[in-house]
Design an enzyme around this catalytic site. Structure first.
Site, PDB file in Angstrom:
ATOM      1  N   LYS A  53     -25.164 -48.388 -33.492  1.00  0.00           N
ATOM      2  CA  LYS A  53     -26.153 -47.796 -32.488  1.00  0.00           C
ATOM      3  C   LYS A  53     -26.761 -48.753 -31.585  1.00  0.00           C
ATOM      4  O   LYS A  53     -27.017 -48.662 -30.329  1.00  0.00           O
ATOM      5  CB  LYS A  53     -27.485 -46.938 -33.403  1.00  0.00           C
ATOM      6  CG  LYS A  53     -26.775 -45.747 -34.075  1.00  0.00           C
ATOM      7  CD  LYS A  53     -27.722 -45.012 -34.785  1.00  0.00           C
ATOM      8  CE  LYS A  53     -27.048 -43.909 -35.495  1.00  0.00           C
ATOM      9  NZ  LYS A  53     -27.520 -43.203 -36.860  1.00  0.00           N
ATOM     10  N   GLN A  97     -32.983 -43.745 -40.000  1.00  0.00           N
ATOM     11  CA  GLN A  97     -31.582 -43.764 -40.491  1.00  0.00           C
ATOM     12  C   GLN A  97     -31.510 -42.927 -41.936  1.00  0.00           C
ATOM     13  O   GLN A  97     -32.159 -43.410 -42.746  1.00  0.00           O
ATOM     14  CB  GLN A  97     -30.650 -44.979 -40.571  1.00  0.00           C
ATOM     15  CG  GLN A  97     -29.366 -44.860 -41.123  1.00  0.00           C
ATOM     16  CD  GLN A  97     -28.450 -44.338 -40.277  1.00  0.00           C
ATOM     17  OE1 GLN A  97     -28.702 -44.177 -38.859  1.00  0.00           O
ATOM     18  NE2 GLN A  97     -27.377 -43.580 -40.557  1.00  0.00           N
ATOM     19  N   ASP A 120     -33.395 -37.520 -32.915  1.00  0.00           N
ATOM     20  CA  ASP A 120     -32.580 -36.924 -33.872  1.00  0.00           C
ATOM     21  C   ASP A 120     -32.734 -35.483 -33.889  1.00  0.00           C
ATOM     22  O   ASP A 120     -31.927 -34.797 -34.451  1.00  0.00           O
ATOM     23  CB  ASP A 120     -33.095 -37.468 -35.371  1.00  0.00           C
ATOM     24  CG  ASP A 120     -32.071 -38.450 -35.969  1.00  0.00           C
ATOM     25  OD1 ASP A 120     -30.934 -38.433 -35.509  1.00  0.00           O
ATOM     26  OD2 ASP A 120     -32.443 -39.282 -36.562  1.00  0.00           O
TER      27      ASP A 120
HETATM   28  N1  GUN Z   1     -27.547 -40.358 -41.524  1.00  0.00           N
HETATM   29  C1  GUN Z   1     -26.260 -39.682 -41.337  1.00  0.00           C
HETATM   30  N2  GUN Z   1     -26.185 -38.704 -40.035  1.00  0.00           N
HETATM   31  C2  GUN Z   1     -27.513 -39.163 -39.375  1.00  0.00           C
HETATM   32  C3  GUN Z   1     -28.128 -38.711 -38.246  1.00  0.00           C
HETATM   33  O1  GUN Z   1     -27.639 -37.925 -37.320  1.00  0.00           O
HETATM   34  N3  GUN Z   1     -29.432 -39.216 -37.995  1.00  0.00           N
HETATM   35  C4  GUN Z   1     -30.047 -40.022 -38.938  1.00  0.00           C
HETATM   36  N4  GUN Z   1     -31.062 -40.541 -38.518  1.00  0.00           N
HETATM   37  N5  GUN Z   1     -29.505 -40.335 -40.191  1.00  0.00           N
HETATM   38  C5  GUN Z   1     -28.106 -39.953 -40.293  1.00  0.00           C
END
Ligand code: GUN
Length: 287
Positions: A53, A97, A120
């Site tokens: 990211k 995350q 998200d």
């Molecule tokens: N962990 C696995 N997929 C995601 C996601 O789409 N967003 C976040 N914040 N954590 C994750």
């Protein structure tokens, strides 16, 4: 006949190009889109994802604000950090995350993020808006799935869509997005009886279980569109939920792992962050 491979890597590159151009326009007006990424603990897979990211942000001219916290961080400390990011004008999007350590309530964390910075799409307000069909921040993986299907000209309306997996991150929201596009949607899960008889009815089959190769060719209808969301790390590399080599011989379209939905998720995160920054720049931020 072998399926057309839906190339998430290539399509995500197109999205990134567009994001980069729009970010440059914003930057010329003095607004540099900024994404804050918070990782609590040292889960190796999560470390890989947050690094991806960070790199993605740099590639399109976004600022990234990486916050690494030890696994021992208590919930109050995390909530305080989020409060600070909520009121930081350089931060347009906030992502914490998942998974979080067990002693932290992920629902409380999702609610702490300002809905307008919730890239998200996990805040209950945004989930509510999504469910009601009101314009909102859509969660990245479901948004990426629908984006990829539409890019390949796959008609969703009137199709029978079967989603395997009912997670809050993928299964539930993608079923809502497909429903909002007038598919007839069935959501399957671990208690579904005779799963193959349900998946075999799918014109569009979305596998989001995290169980490697659990979708075999006998579970897929001839000509179905198959979307594989699963990514399991094994000694021999990344494995999806779909037995790709066998299923690609029956499907009309299929996503690979890696190079399918994974890159689309990151591209949608960039789009959501851009959207939050644009909304902020135009002063149309919802309260
Ligand atoms: N962990 C696995 N997929 C995601 C996601 O789409 N967003 C976040 N914040 N954590 C994750």
């Amino acid at each position: 006949m072998s399926a057309i491979i839906m190339d998430g890597k290539a399509v995500s590159a197109l999205v990134r190009e567009e994001v980069k151009e729009r970010a440059a326009i914003l930057a010329s007006k003095g607004v540099k889109p900024g994404l804050a990424v918070v990782l609590v603990g040292d889960d190796p897979a999560s470390q890989v994802y947050v690094r991806q990211k960070e790199k993605a942000c740099a590639s399109v001219g976004f600022a990234s604000f990486m916050r690494y916290l030890p696994a021992s961080t208590d919930e109050r400390e995390l909530l305080d950090l989020i409060d600070g990011l909520n009121s930081d004008p350089a931060v347009h999007g906030i992502l914490v995350q998942l998974p979080l350590p067990k002693h932290i309530d992920k629902d409380r964390v999702a609610e702490a993020i300002g809905p307008e910075k919730d890239v998200d799409g996990f805040h209950p307000i945004n989930v509510g808006r999504l469910t009601l069909g009101i314009e909102t921040m859509e969660p990245c993986t479901p948004k990426g799935i629908v984006y990829l299907l539409e890019h390949y000209g796959i008609d969703i309306e009137g199709k029978r869509a079967v989603v395997v997996g009912r997670s809050n991150i993928v299964g539930k929201p993608v079923s809502i997005l497909l429903l909002s596009r007038n598919a007839t949607v069935t959501v399957c899960h671990s208690r579904t009886k005779d799963l193959p008889s349900v998946t075999r009815q799918a014109d569009i089959l979305v596998a989001a279980t995290g169980k490697p190769k659990m979708i075999t060719s006998s579970m897929v209808k001839d000509g179905a569109v198959v979307v594989d969301v699963g990514i399991t790390r094994t000694q021999s590399g990344l494995i999806g939920d779909v037995d790709f080599d066998a299923v690609k011989e029956m499907a009309s379209y299929i996503t690979p792992v890696p190079g399918g939905i994974g890159p689309m998720t990151i591209a949608m995160l960039l789009l959501n962050t851009l959207k939050a920054a644009e909304a902020c720049a135009s002063g149309s931020m919802r309260r």
